[in-house]
Design an enzyme around this catalytic site. Structure first.
Site: not given
Length: 283
Positions: A182, A241
């Site tokens: 990701r 994040c």
């Protein structure tokens, strides 16, 4: 007082001591199935535990520009704590079943409200079950109280600061807690845009854990995190994040390692990528 991690056996002894004011908070969650945590809590949880839902109790309303899990105000969260029976003298223990992935969010938010006596159950529900800890489906009665906000013990970083950091003479290091794929912009299923903030480093939050889901020893975490930070002081770093949850896991790992003082960009990637004018890297 427990302020980072607590072991399952220690918690068992703590709960047996009637002189201690301890409140447990179950933070189990599934990003793909937001109702799963509450369903699991209803089936079985640690005795007396309250349930904290990531999307409602630990987040504010989304507006399309503030990320997937925007923080509530400190005042609103203080009201939530009071409804759970948590006051300024309460030892809070947060747990989940995902290695602290969501419990760390509650831990960070309490420190944001100035509360030091909060710890994450190391290993979470599996660690509790491994020592044959009691579980129940019964709901305890809760006496509401008042939680008084105290000076923040952590630094909250907002998106404007991250934007300014891109061109700062000595920029702070952004550390992204998402998985490496990701981070590279691959296999993105949670956010509409893949990639990362330019200049960010990647430290997957699961790298803080051992195979049994407990945190690595402090000295191991310190060595690994110093490699990420290189020569920077913790205060020269910002944790980030996807939506502000697992960044707290990295924040907690740094605290366990004796490397406290980082900032936290709570809006994280989901807020950053909501504005097409913000730059994106995929290398």
């Amino acid at each position: 007082m427990y302020s980072t991690l607590i072991q399952a056996s220690t918690l068992q002894n703590l709960l047996a001591d009637s002189t201690q004011h301890v409140i447990l908070v179950d933070c189990r969650h599934d990003l793909a199935n937001p109702s799963a945590g509450q369903a699991a809590y209803a089936e079985a949880h640690l005795p007396g535990a309250r349930f904290a839902h990531l999307d409602t109790d630990l987040s504010a309303a989304k507006n399309g520009k503030n990320g997937r899990h925007p923080l509530p105000t400190r005042a609103v969260f203080a009201e939530t704590l009071g409804r759970w029976g948590i006051d300024n003298d309460t030892q809070v223990i947060a747990y989940d079943a995902q290695g602290g992935m969501f419990a760390a969010r509650l831990w960070w938010m309490l420190r944001w409200c100035g509360h030091r006596a909060v710890a994450v159950l190391d290993g979470g529900l599996p660690a509790w079950q491994a020592i044959n800890g009691v579980l129940t489906s019964e709901l305890s009665s809760i006496t509401a109280t008042t939680f008084m906000l105290q000076p923040e013990l952590v630094e909250l970083v907002v998106v404007e600061q991250v934007e300014a950091n891109l061109t700062a003479p000595q920029p702070r290091l952004i550390v992204d807690a998402r998985s490496p794929d990701r981070f590279r912009g691959e296999n993105e299923t949670l956010d509409p845009v893949g990639g990362h903030i330019p200049g960010a480093a990647n430290r997957f939050f699961k790298d803080n854990l051992q195979t049994d889901g407990t945190f690595k020893p402090a000295e191991v975490l310190r060595t690994e995190w110093q490699a990420v930070l290189e020569s920077r002081a913790p205060a020269q770093t910002i944790m980030q994040c996807g939506s502000g949850a697992t960044a707290c896991h990295n924040y907690l790992a740094m605290e366990v390692a004796g490397l406290g003082g980082a900032g936290l960009y709570a809006g994280s990637w989901s807020e950053w990528c909501s504005d097409a004018s913000r730059p994106i890297s995929r290398d």
